[in-house]
Design a protein around this motif. Structure first.
Motif, PDB file in Angstrom:
ATOM      1  N   HIS A 199      35.402  26.327  55.674  1.00 43.06           N
ATOM      2  CA  HIS A 199      33.996  26.664  55.423  1.00 43.06           C
ATOM      3  C   HIS A 199      33.731  26.837  53.930  1.00 43.06           C
ATOM      4  N   ARG A 216      29.796  17.505  54.368  1.00 40.29           N
ATOM      5  CA  ARG A 216      29.336  18.007  55.666  1.00 40.29           C
ATOM      6  C   ARG A 216      30.452  18.008  56.704  1.00 40.29           C
ATOM      7  N   ALA A 226      29.725  22.538  59.809  1.00 39.41           N
ATOM      8  CA  ALA A 226      29.009  23.814  59.681  1.00 39.41           C
ATOM      9  C   ALA A 226      28.962  24.554  61.019  1.00 39.41           C
TER      10      ALA A 226
END
Lengths: 301, 301
Positions: free
Chosen positions: A189, A197, A213
């Motif tokens: 993260h 992404r 995400a």
């Protein structure tokens, strides 16, 4: 759809418990392309020296790899790496690394290469990766690899390059090192916060994991009992992954990325079953598809 | 269906980067039972000393664990372990191990415990495991754990116990050590040759793998970002696994074993989110089911 890879083209010398070879066709871009070319037209970008000749080109051409952007440096020698594997083949020592023609490499892509739909930045200096990424301004999906060396000596440049790609593909230990975070999920993260992404962690004999995400996908390695020599397994994984994505570039969504990881895993499993990339030379697509089907069956419950 | 577990009942003291505790209810059988009791009636067998009292029994009873075969040794002290975890919580050092009442433990199972349908032999001396296994002659499915200590100092006895069980559950490094084989798949097949029909390799932060004569199943760990303290994660995994199997003891086939591994994985993920087993005390079945569903979604492609 078209795929361009930039990375090293090399000769490798390896010692393993079951034998040794003093001149194998290797390098990140070569391992990558010999896998990706099973799935999509692949252009390879990288420098070679006078010692790289017809025999090596023939191997790449037999698999349909487009070598127009392989840059021959007259008077130069091709990148060379030597390593020794332990009885636990997951452990190795680097014995020698000669950059040779890579020392002054400045990638200049032809219009055909820079116009690719999908781009992979193999493990080279981050400034060079950024330079290539900026040349390929039409690419719909860009992924990159790196290594501990660049995390150590070119940290800021690496962070800048990472900010320009869609997908970061790293060994899990390198991902933890990059982000100074020992927990994989937190590390991923933190890496997503840098720009990509998608983060894909290569976990060697254990498999791989994709973190986005709001998503997670984990896939075990193919259960190979006959590992001969694993050099380039990570590059071959990236080749199968990106080859699949190039063939499905119209919609690179979560489902496509998951299946692409299975193709990467299958390709890597063949790579480790022979010296260098030799097991990939005569491979056919049906053999890869069969291992992808096996992976699907062995991960369902 | 009924489940019996024999193993250690302990007090643990741990130091971690985020805090320390000097007296946690622990031990392999305790971690196991706090998970398995979510899925099946569980009887726990092991010795305790005078320091083990109403507070500890209350924790077990609150989860429905049947403690009739917990043996109180008057004048004795309960098994004690102390360890220190690193910043990388996957690394730890053992600071102290006091066997105490375990030194003279001779398990004698009540008819209710020895009549269990499913039996788990937690990590204790292999001769004791064999003794328990022989008392439970009606069990339909028997699994066992072990550790590097017994591989080193009680190798022959361990091989003999392994020959008497259906399923061997070991850390992957221990499986490789047991069989002197660095490749996981080869190591697992060597272990199958010793007698069990199922070998499950626990791979820590990476997940787990099941190997049978003609099959393979790999499952990633639950993607936990909040690991507080992982002592007993492997025992909790075994508890979820065996609890599920005890609840489905009529047909312990490949599909049941796969789903059981997902239950083990989910239970272990809760265990590591708190000190000791504390996160399991108030857990409900729906929370476990939700993580199993998430694991299913995160392993499909």
């Amino acid at each position: 759809m078209t795929l361009t890879v930039v990375g090293s083209i090399a000769f490798d010398a390896v010692e393993t418990p079951s034998g040794s070879r003093d001149r194998l066709l290797g390098g990140s871009a070569v391992h990558f392309a010999l896998a990706s070319s099973q799935l999509a037209d692949t252009r390879i970008v990288g420098p070679v020296g006078d010692d790289f000749g017809a025999e090596e080109y023939a191997i790449l051409h037999a698999r349909g790899v487009i070598t127009d952007d392989v840059e021959h440096v007259p008077g130069g020698k091709t990148f060379f790496w030597a390593g020794r594997y332990h009885r636990d083949i997951n452990q190795r020592d680097t014995l020698q690394t000669d950059l040779n023609v890579f020392e002054d490499f400045e990638p200049k892509l032809s219009p055909d290469s820079s116009g690719a739909d999908v781009l992979f930045l193999g493990n080279i200096q981050p400034e060079l990766q950024r330079d290539v990424r900026e040349q390929c301004d039409r690419a719909r999906f860009v992924a990159m690899d790196s290594m501990n060396l660049w995390i150590d000596i070119a940290h800021e440049a690496l962070l800048q390059t990472i900010s320009l790609v869609d997908c970061l593909v790293l060994n899990d230990s390198e991902l933890k090192q990059l982000t100074d975070e020992p927990n994989l999920i937190r590390a991923a993260h933190k890496a997503l916060d840098l720009g990509p992404r998608v983060v894909i962690a290569k976990q060697g004999e254990y498999g791989s994991a994709m973190i986005t995400a709001d998503g997670f996908f984990g896939l075990s390695a193919y259960p190979t009992s006959d590992i001969v020599e694993p050099t380039g397994a990570g590059d071959t994984f990236a080749g199968g992954l990106m080859g699949y994505l190039a063939a499905h570039a119209d919609e690179i969504d979560d489902a496509a990325l998951r299946r692409a990881m299975a193709y990467g895993t299958a390709c890597a499993s063949f790579n480790v079953e022979g010296f260098g990339s030799e097991r990939l030379y005569e491979l056919d697509r049906a053999e890869i598809d069969a291992r992808v089907a096996m992976l699907e069956a062995s991960s369902r419950f």
